[in-house]
Design an enzyme around this catalytic site. Sequence first.
Site, mmCIF file in Angstrom:
data_model
loop_
_atom_site.group_PDB
_atom_site.id
_atom_site.type_symbol
_atom_site.label_atom_id
_atom_site.label_comp_id
_atom_site.label_asym_id
_atom_site.label_seq_id
_atom_site.Cartn_x
_atom_site.Cartn_y
_atom_site.Cartn_z
ATOM 1 N N LYS A 233 45.064 -4.968 -15.507
ATOM 2 C CA LYS A 233 45.124 -6.402 -15.373
ATOM 3 C C LYS A 233 44.551 -6.971 -16.339
ATOM 4 C CE LYS A 233 42.176 -8.205 -12.497
ATOM 5 N NZ LYS A 233 40.615 -8.440 -12.975
ATOM 6 N N ASP B 92 46.257 -1.725 -10.207
ATOM 7 C CA ASP B 92 45.186 -2.788 -9.733
ATOM 8 C C ASP B 92 44.223 -1.758 -9.159
ATOM 9 O OD1 ASP B 92 43.826 -3.803 -7.765
ATOM 10 O OD2 ASP B 92 45.148 -5.508 -7.489
ATOM 11 N N HIS B 93 42.968 -1.629 -9.568
ATOM 12 C CA HIS B 93 42.103 -0.658 -9.214
ATOM 13 C C HIS B 93 41.707 -0.443 -7.910
ATOM 14 C CE1 HIS B 93 38.834 -3.520 -10.074
ATOM 15 N NE2 HIS B 93 37.977 -2.456 -9.277
ATOM 16 N N LYS C 280 40.950 2.802 -4.518
ATOM 17 C CA LYS C 280 39.733 3.118 -3.756
ATOM 18 C C LYS C 280 40.115 3.886 -2.380
ATOM 19 C CE LYS C 280 37.527 -1.122 -5.152
ATOM 20 N NZ LYS C 280 36.410 -0.728 -6.189
ATOM 21 N N GLU D 17 30.073 -10.009 -4.793
ATOM 22 C CA GLU D 17 29.407 -9.255 -5.906
ATOM 23 C C GLU D 17 28.108 -9.680 -6.297
ATOM 24 O OE1 GLU D 17 32.047 -7.703 -9.076
ATOM 25 O OE2 GLU D 17 32.957 -9.664 -8.797
ATOM 26 N N ASP E 147 40.881 -14.056 -11.661
ATOM 27 C CA ASP E 147 40.396 -12.736 -11.897
ATOM 28 C C ASP E 147 40.378 -11.570 -10.766
ATOM 29 O OD1 ASP E 147 38.685 -10.716 -13.405
ATOM 30 O OD2 ASP E 147 37.192 -11.432 -12.021
ATOM 31 N N HIS F 287 43.423 -8.206 -6.544
ATOM 32 C CA HIS F 287 42.658 -7.271 -5.554
ATOM 33 C C HIS F 287 42.762 -7.910 -4.154
ATOM 34 C CE1 HIS F 287 41.483 -5.545 -9.281
ATOM 35 N NE2 HIS F 287 40.181 -6.297 -9.603
HETATM 36 C C1 BG6 Z 1 37.598 -6.656 -11.922
HETATM 37 C C2 BG6 Z 1 37.230 -7.879 -12.252
HETATM 38 O O1 BG6 Z 1 38.992 -6.403 -11.948
HETATM 39 O O2 BG6 Z 1 37.000 -6.250 -10.548
HETATM 40 C C3 BG6 Z 1 35.683 -8.218 -12.204
HETATM 41 O O3 BG6 Z 1 37.713 -8.433 -13.491
HETATM 42 C C4 BG6 Z 1 35.077 -7.417 -10.946
HETATM 43 O O4 BG6 Z 1 35.362 -9.528 -12.439
HETATM 44 C C5 BG6 Z 1 35.681 -6.088 -10.701
HETATM 45 O O5 BG6 Z 1 33.737 -7.415 -11.068
HETATM 46 C C6 BG6 Z 1 35.332 -5.782 -9.051
HETATM 47 O O6 BG6 Z 1 35.620 -4.602 -8.951
HETATM 48 P P1 BG6 Z 1 34.882 -3.569 -8.072
HETATM 49 O O7 BG6 Z 1 35.714 -2.424 -8.202
HETATM 50 O O8 BG6 Z 1 33.434 -3.376 -8.675
HETATM 51 O O9 BG6 Z 1 34.902 -4.199 -6.904
#
Ligand code: BG6
Length: 508
Positions: A166, A195-196, A200, A234, A253, A258
């Site tokens: 992404k 999409d990471h 999870k 966050e 973002d 997500h």
């Molecule tokens: C990323 C965003 O894709 O996901 C970041 O670009 C964000 O801004 C991050 O901090 C959050 O990922 P996670 O896995 O820490 O929730």
Amino acid sequence: MSEEKPVFEQESGRMADRCIMVIFGASGDLTARKLLPALYNLGRNNLLPREFAIIGFAKDDITEEQFKEKVRNSIREYAGAPANCDLCDWLADHAYFLNGDFGAVDDFARLKSKVEELEARHHTGGNVFYYLATAPGFFGPVVKQLGEIGLTEEKDGHWRRVIIEKPFGSDLNSAKALNQEILGVLKESQIYRIDHYLGKETVQNILVFRFSNGIFEPVWNRRYIDHVQITVAETVGVEKRGGYYERAGALRDMIPNHVLQLVSLTAMEPPISFDADAVRDEQSKVLHAIQPMMPEEVLTRAVRGQYGEGMVGTEHAIGYRQEPMVDAHSNTETFVALKLLVDNWRWADVPFYIRTGKRMPKRSTEIAIQFRRAPFRLFRDTSVEKLTPNVLVMHIQPDEGISLSFGAKIPGAHVRLGGVTMDFHYADYFGTEPSTGYERLLYDCMIGDATLFQRADMVEAGWGVVEPVLDVWKALPARSFPNYAAGSWGPKDADDMLKRDGRAWRTE
Ligand code: BG6
């Protein structure tokens, strides 16, 4: 140690197909922090094929030896591998480096020779996957170069796949254009848009929780659910990513990718099977069922915020405008809250309130399903506020688990009610396995399972949801930034949005 036998600690599942992994942008953070440690974890679980090689491709002027060292170091640093680690050495032995330019035809010709050479050396059978860990501007050009030189062609039973990081586009039009560009070279089945969040465990568990238990699905609809709240909070600020973030902002973002993944998994109908397309068809339908906001609705159903200085826990945090590489008058949002309506039979009139922000009081990603109140006030002496509604919370991170709150009688001679919670913590039942969240995604690409990757129509539907908001916000720049203090739950407007509906954000 013999080349064909890495040290594996435990057995599990089918080993991935033999292959070569080419990482574009191999000198970056993602490779060091996530990709290499994930390969190591796959190796530890006996899921990495013995016939395997990594080619790092990047502009940096480093030698192959230095890249091998990077492989060892990043696995030690980010996967906690011991100093003497056979698997680290094995991975470093199987890692190669090419100093190349993403736009240079000659460099892609060198890549092709390298792929052929390593295919012969490591018996990888012609299977190759390319990981585009580059700046987004290179996604299209790299795919084009790969296609032109014949590196994406699938023949003689081998596969060629491309993982794209992404952000996939920066609005609906650019996402469509990028899809068109890469689909001119690749078949959809070769494209793995990552999409990471889908890597999870707790996100994957949403489907298992909903569809493998008979008791929740019957109440998972507008008859029983009052509303859904999805929070991705966050505590960090923009860290060193001010340059990128200034152009992106919280909406781009986090939301089309997500957060909408979480919405679609929560709201989708049961798929007819766990086949990639069966699951993604249902997700896609939900995304298409989200009512696009009219411009005037954006004013009441979308809230943006930017953090000023404040205290996050006991630490002082500077304001967003003071962060490195951020304009001192920046209008970029670091917080967004939306009220979405999913226009279908299951969800009509059940609002999905979603919010995400940086510099919030605590790190917490959760999906809270708030059920309707009991239908009549049997407990007349208990004030309505004290009748806690049932809330089912899927805690995605950091304290992975599921909790259900309900009312119980406080012991004593009088009937008094108190809210109690039943908690399930993953760690208590299953322990914790070291994971970067990329293991499953890399493995799935190596076995050709695209279920956890975004299809072209899903990406476009996601952008379709946020597009009206992007348009209105562009036309009407925010005037009150910064409008929340670092360490708070975001601007007052976000609270007001729920208050108007007689509801409130969860803050526990
Ligand atoms: C990323 C965003 O894709 O996901 C970041 O670009 C964000 O801004 C991050 O901090 C959050 O990922 P996670 O896995 O820490 O929730």
